[in-house]
Scaffold this motif. Structure first.
Motif, PDB file in Angstrom:
ATOM      1  N   TYR A  94       0.924  -1.308   0.104  1.00 22.95           N
ATOM      2  CA  TYR A  94       0.041  -0.103  -0.012  1.00 22.95           C
ATOM      3  C   TYR A  94       0.904   1.258  -0.270  1.00 22.95           C
ATOM      4  N   TYR A  95       0.657   2.137  -0.935  1.00 25.51           N
ATOM      5  CA  TYR A  95       1.449   3.459  -1.110  1.00 25.51           C
ATOM      6  C   TYR A  95       0.470   4.701  -0.956  1.00 25.51           C
ATOM      7  N   CYS A  96       1.170   5.579  -0.070  1.00 21.79           N
ATOM      8  CA  CYS A  96       0.460   6.837   0.117  1.00 21.79           C
ATOM      9  C   CYS A  96       0.932   7.670  -1.108  1.00 21.79           C
ATOM     10  N   ALA A  97       0.159   8.698  -1.524  1.00 20.32           N
ATOM     11  CA  ALA A  97       0.360   9.618  -2.802  1.00 20.32           C
ATOM     12  C   ALA A  97       0.078  11.066  -2.271  1.00 20.32           C
ATOM     13  N   ALA A  98       0.663  11.826  -2.915  1.00 22.95           N
ATOM     14  CA  ALA A  98       0.237  13.347  -2.557  1.00 22.95           C
ATOM     15  C   ALA A  98       0.195  14.362  -3.839  1.00 22.95           C
ATOM     16  N   GLY A  99      -0.689  15.142  -3.787  1.00 20.16           N
ATOM     17  CA  GLY A  99      -0.636  16.217  -4.830  1.00 20.16           C
ATOM     18  C   GLY A  99      -2.051  16.514  -5.390  1.00 20.16           C
ATOM     19  N   THR A 100      -2.939  15.751  -5.553  1.00 19.06           N
ATOM     20  CA  THR A 100      -3.871  16.019  -5.981  1.00 19.06           C
ATOM     21  C   THR A 100      -5.146  14.822  -5.538  1.00 19.06           C
ATOM     22  N   THR A 101      -6.300  14.952  -5.973  1.00 22.54           N
ATOM     23  CA  THR A 101      -7.286  14.099  -5.642  1.00 22.54           C
ATOM     24  C   THR A 101      -7.847  13.566  -6.758  1.00 22.54           C
ATOM     25  N   SER A 102      -7.464  12.288  -7.298  1.00 18.68           N
ATOM     26  CA  SER A 102      -7.429  11.756  -8.376  1.00 18.68           C
ATOM     27  C   SER A 102      -7.781  10.269  -8.207  1.00 18.68           C
ATOM     28  N   ILE A 103      -8.180   9.446  -9.103  1.00 19.20           N
ATOM     29  CA  ILE A 103      -8.180   8.083  -9.292  1.00 19.20           C
ATOM     30  C   ILE A 103      -7.221   7.426  -9.949  1.00 19.20           C
ATOM     31  N   ARG A 104      -6.338   8.307 -10.743  1.00 17.49           N
ATOM     32  CA  ARG A 104      -5.148   7.839 -11.527  1.00 17.49           C
ATOM     33  C   ARG A 104      -3.836   8.173 -10.997  1.00 17.49           C
ATOM     34  N   PRO A 105      -3.149   7.069 -10.591  1.00 16.61           N
ATOM     35  CA  PRO A 105      -1.869   7.019  -9.969  1.00 16.61           C
ATOM     36  C   PRO A 105      -0.919   8.131 -10.608  1.00 16.61           C
ATOM     37  N   SER A 106      -1.056   8.363 -12.076  1.00 18.09           N
ATOM     38  CA  SER A 106      -0.151   9.232 -12.645  1.00 18.09           C
ATOM     39  C   SER A 106      -0.318  10.507 -12.375  1.00 18.09           C
ATOM     40  N   ASP A 107      -1.402  10.914 -11.869  1.00 17.62           N
ATOM     41  CA  ASP A 107      -1.630  12.403 -11.623  1.00 17.62           C
ATOM     42  C   ASP A 107      -0.861  12.735 -10.179  1.00 17.62           C
ATOM     43  N   TYR A 108      -0.418  11.964  -9.580  1.00 15.05           N
ATOM     44  CA  TYR A 108       0.431  12.236  -8.057  1.00 15.05           C
ATOM     45  C   TYR A 108       1.690  12.475  -8.275  1.00 15.05           C
ATOM     46  N   ASN A 109       2.253  13.437  -7.568  1.00 13.69           N
ATOM     47  CA  ASN A 109       3.664  13.779  -7.804  1.00 13.69           C
ATOM     48  C   ASN A 109       4.279  13.033  -6.867  1.00 13.69           C
ATOM     49  N   ASP A 110       4.017  13.040  -5.572  1.00 18.01           N
ATOM     50  CA  ASP A 110       4.847  12.259  -4.691  1.00 18.01           C
ATOM     51  C   ASP A 110       4.414  11.017  -4.035  1.00 18.01           C
ATOM     52  N   TRP A 111       5.489  10.182  -3.719  1.00 19.38           N
ATOM     53  CA  TRP A 111       4.805   8.658  -3.249  1.00 19.38           C
ATOM     54  C   TRP A 111       5.812   8.314  -2.257  1.00 19.38           C
ATOM     55  N   GLY A 112       5.024   7.621  -1.139  1.00 19.55           N
ATOM     56  CA  GLY A 112       5.701   7.006  -0.039  1.00 19.55           C
ATOM     57  C   GLY A 112       6.274   5.656  -0.456  1.00 19.55           C
ATOM     58  N   GLN A 113       7.236   5.174   0.496  1.00 22.03           N
ATOM     59  CA  GLN A 113       7.925   3.949   0.171  1.00 22.03           C
ATOM     60  C   GLN A 113       7.012   2.704   0.059  1.00 22.03           C
ATOM     61  N   GLY A 114       5.906   2.738   0.540  1.00 22.70           N
ATOM     62  CA  GLY A 114       4.917   1.508   0.652  1.00 22.70           C
ATOM     63  C   GLY A 114       5.084   0.722   2.018  1.00 22.70           C
ATOM     64  N   THR A 115       3.991   0.277   2.320  1.00 21.41           N
ATOM     65  CA  THR A 115       4.047  -0.654   3.553  1.00 21.41           C
ATOM     66  C   THR A 115       3.047  -2.053   3.147  1.00 21.41           C
ATOM     67  N   GLN A 116       3.575  -3.224   3.623  1.00 22.62           N
ATOM     68  CA  GLN A 116       3.042  -4.374   3.157  1.00 22.62           C
ATOM     69  C   GLN A 116       1.949  -4.737   4.056  1.00 22.62           C
ATOM     70  N   VAL A 117       0.863  -4.990   3.400  1.00 21.53           N
ATOM     71  CA  VAL A 117      -0.464  -5.683   3.931  1.00 21.53           C
ATOM     72  C   VAL A 117      -0.586  -6.802   3.477  1.00 21.53           C
ATOM     73  N   THR A 118      -0.612  -8.015   4.546  1.00 24.14           N
ATOM     74  CA  THR A 118      -0.764  -9.503   4.069  1.00 24.14           C
ATOM     75  C   THR A 118      -2.091  -9.957   4.938  1.00 24.14           C
ATOM     76  N   VAL A 119      -3.046 -10.345   4.141  1.00 17.31           N
ATOM     77  CA  VAL A 119      -4.330 -11.029   4.793  1.00 17.31           C
ATOM     78  C   VAL A 119      -4.371 -12.431   4.591  1.00 17.31           C
ATOM     79  N   SER A 120      -4.090 -13.149   5.766  1.00 16.42           N
ATOM     80  CA  SER A 120      -4.064 -14.741   5.686  1.00 16.42           C
ATOM     81  C   SER A 120      -5.502 -15.127   5.585  1.00 16.42           C
ATOM     82  N   SER A 121      -5.654 -16.230   4.989  1.00 10.57           N
ATOM     83  CA  SER A 121      -7.160 -16.864   4.987  1.00 10.57           C
ATOM     84  C   SER A 121      -7.408 -17.956   6.139  1.00 10.57           C
TER      85      SER A 121
END
Length: 121
Positions: A94-121
């Protein structure tokens, strides 16, 4: 670039909950829309949720509607993603992004490094 730092990821059983946080620093946080995206192995990065500067406009990906909630605290320069009723298919980085309110990843300027979410069944 201004750093975005995500936290709160981890391993959880199906049906459980997690809350992700994204702390922003160095920008006028309250001026910008923010987004959460995720990327699973072999898949494209997809919208999870986005929120405008005031918190009054929110968008959600179809697969998370009704289960996830995006919010922000402008006094703390932080955006949150509350994830409930988690499913194994929510497993991704999961990544956090900043700069706009858009559904498209390409519209965002800055990104975090990401954090892993794992859901076991």
């Amino acid at each position: 670039q201004v750093p975005l730092v995500e936290s709160g990821g981890g391993l959880v059983h199906a049906g459980g909950s997690l809350r992700l946080s994204c702390a922003d620093s160095g920008r006028t946080f309250s001026n910008y829309g923010m987004g959460w995206f995720r990327q699973a192995p072999g898949k494209e990065r997809e919208l999870v949720a986005a929120i405008n500067w005031s918190g009054k406009i929110k968008y959600y990906g179809d697969s998370v509607k009704g289960r996830f909630t995006i919010s922000r605290d402008n006094a703390k320069n932080t955006v949150y993603l509350q994830m409930n009723s988690l499913k194994p298919e929510d497993t991704a980085v999961y990544y956090c992004a900043a700069g706009t309110t858009s559904i498209r990843p390409s519209d965002y300027n800055d990104w975090g490094q990401g954090t892993q979410v794992t859901v076991s069944s």
